[in-house]
Design an enzyme around this catalytic site. Structure first.
Site, mmCIF file in Angstrom:
data_model
loop_
_atom_site.group_PDB
_atom_site.id
_atom_site.type_symbol
_atom_site.label_atom_id
_atom_site.label_comp_id
_atom_site.label_asym_id
_atom_site.label_seq_id
_atom_site.Cartn_x
_atom_site.Cartn_y
_atom_site.Cartn_z
ATOM 1 N N ARG A 71 0.826 -1.218 0.000
ATOM 2 C CA ARG A 71 0.000 0.000 0.000
ATOM 3 C C ARG A 71 0.855 1.262 0.000
ATOM 4 N NH1 ARG A 71 -5.396 0.071 2.665
ATOM 5 N NH2 ARG A 71 -4.491 1.785 3.849
ATOM 6 N N SER A 72 2.032 1.197 0.615
ATOM 7 C CA SER A 72 2.954 2.341 0.542
ATOM 8 C C SER A 72 3.294 2.582 -0.930
ATOM 9 C CB SER A 72 4.246 2.053 1.319
ATOM 10 O OG SER A 72 3.971 1.763 2.655
ATOM 11 N N ARG A 82 2.379 12.291 -10.592
ATOM 12 C CA ARG A 82 2.330 13.758 -10.571
ATOM 13 C C ARG A 82 3.690 14.374 -10.943
ATOM 14 N NH1 ARG A 82 -2.263 13.613 -11.342
ATOM 15 N NH2 ARG A 82 -3.949 14.092 -9.908
ATOM 16 N N HIS A 85 3.834 14.438 -14.517
ATOM 17 C CA HIS A 85 3.005 15.529 -15.059
ATOM 18 C C HIS A 85 3.750 16.860 -15.034
ATOM 19 C CE1 HIS A 85 -0.916 13.133 -14.117
ATOM 20 N NE2 HIS A 85 -0.372 12.787 -15.266
ATOM 21 N N SER A 111 8.802 3.589 3.475
ATOM 22 C CA SER A 111 8.529 2.327 4.158
ATOM 23 C C SER A 111 8.185 2.679 5.599
ATOM 24 C CB SER A 111 9.759 1.414 4.099
ATOM 25 O OG SER A 111 9.579 0.306 4.962
ATOM 26 N N GLY A 112 6.946 2.401 5.977
ATOM 27 C CA GLY A 112 6.519 2.716 7.344
ATOM 28 C C GLY A 112 7.440 2.071 8.361
ATOM 29 N N SER A 113 7.719 0.794 8.147
ATOM 30 C CA SER A 113 8.572 0.046 9.090
ATOM 31 C C SER A 113 10.038 0.409 8.924
ATOM 32 C CB SER A 113 8.403 -1.453 8.845
ATOM 33 O OG SER A 113 8.758 -1.769 7.512
ATOM 34 N N GLY A 114 10.421 0.733 7.693
ATOM 35 C CA GLY A 114 11.842 0.980 7.408
ATOM 36 C C GLY A 114 12.637 -0.312 7.361
ATOM 37 N N THR A 115 11.943 -1.439 7.266
ATOM 38 C CA THR A 115 12.635 -2.741 7.286
ATOM 39 C C THR A 115 12.325 -3.606 6.065
ATOM 40 O OG1 THR A 115 10.826 -3.745 8.543
ATOM 41 C CG2 THR A 115 12.652 -2.856 9.835
ATOM 42 N N THR A 116 11.546 -3.112 5.140
ATOM 43 C CA THR A 116 11.160 -3.923 3.969
ATOM 44 C C THR A 116 12.400 -4.178 3.098
ATOM 45 O OG1 THR A 116 8.930 -3.048 4.104
ATOM 46 C CG2 THR A 116 9.564 -4.019 1.995
ATOM 47 N N SER A 173 -2.145 1.578 7.917
ATOM 48 C CA SER A 173 -3.103 2.364 7.115
ATOM 49 C C SER A 173 -2.870 3.871 7.214
ATOM 50 C CB SER A 173 -4.535 2.046 7.540
ATOM 51 O OG SER A 173 -4.828 0.703 7.290
ATOM 52 N N GLU A 176 0.160 4.950 5.241
ATOM 53 C CA GLU A 176 -0.051 4.823 3.797
ATOM 54 C C GLU A 176 -0.997 5.902 3.263
ATOM 55 O OE1 GLU A 176 -1.216 0.862 4.523
ATOM 56 O OE2 GLU A 176 0.820 0.448 5.218
ATOM 57 N N ASP A 184 1.181 14.848 -2.144
ATOM 58 C CA ASP A 184 0.377 15.791 -2.924
ATOM 59 C C ASP A 184 0.713 17.228 -2.495
ATOM 60 O OD1 ASP A 184 -0.877 14.215 -4.760
ATOM 61 O OD2 ASP A 184 -2.798 14.116 -3.732
#
Ligand SMILES: O=C([C@H](O)CO)[C@H](O)[C@H](O)COP(=O)(O)O
Length: 209
Positions: A71-72, A82, A85, A111-116, A173, A176, A184
């Site tokens: 989802r990230s 964008r 664009h 990466s929310g966790s920073g571990t992916t 959630s 993300e 934006d």
């Protein structure tokens, strides 16, 4: 079946459904309220100055690469669109047509966790060729944050924080959702700095959808 029993069961069914529907209606309203409030609160806790190196990095880079999973990744794909664009040279990591990253390029990772692991690998490779890495994460102690040339701290809940302390929403959630809003906001600033009219950006919008 007896006519009265049928009418009775229909009646009971509609009462049951009405109660469930009322509960569902109330829950959905509460959920939306929670999501909007959590994002508003997060916006107030972001250090906006941490976005300056990201904005200048985007303006200076030869080519911009964007990487994130799950989802990230969806939020970051929206941001990459964008940037395209705006007329910038931008690729999402993992796409078939994405070329090699080289010195002078910028990798934006989130990466929310920073571990992916795939995201850490992309950051390591980018740094090894002399590209810059900007990371957006909830965890400044993570491997990704420690590797990055610059970190933007997004103080949302990490996806395995089930304490409800920072967010009542499931997993990552809030992080993300907020990525989409934050990037934006970055885009709006870059657009203003570019002084390009919307009509010029619109020419870059796909005409094949
Ligand atoms: O899709 C995701 C998951 O559902 C958590 O809410 C995450 O974006 C995906 O797992 C990547 O995780 P992070 O790299 O920690 O953002």
């Amino acid at each position: 079946m007896d006519k009265e029993i049928i009418i009775d069961s229909i009646h009971n069914q509609s009462i049951t459904n009405a109660t469930e529907d009322q509960q569902l209606f109330w829950d959905l309203g509460t959920n939306l309220d929670t999501i909007i409030k959590e994002n508003t609160s997060l916006a107030q806790r972001i250090d906006l100055q941490q976005l300056f190196p990201l904005i200048y990095g985007i303006q200076e880079a030869k080519t911009i690469f964007v990487a994130a999973s799950g989802r990230s990744g969806f939020a970051m794909r929206s941001a990459a669109m964008r940037l395209m664009h705006l007329g910038l040279n931008v690729y999402f990591v993992g796409e078939t047509i994405t070329p090699a990253i080289t010195a002078g390029d910028l990798l934006i990772v989130s990466s929310g966790s920073g571990t992916t692991s795939s995201i850490i690998k992309a950051a390591e490779k980018s740094l090894s060729v002399g590209a810059k890495v900007v990371a957006l994460t909830t965890n400044t102690d993570s491997i990704l944050a420690k590797l990055a040339s610059h970190v933007v701290l997004v103080p949302a809940a990490e996806k395995q924080d089930h304490s409800n302390r920072i967010s009542a929403q499931y997993a990552g959630s809030l992080f993300e959702q907020f990525l989409l809003l934050l990037l934006d906001a970055v885009f709006q600033s870059l657009w203003k700095l570019s002084a390009k009219p919307a009509e010029e950006l619109w020419k870059k919008h796909t005409n094949l959808e």
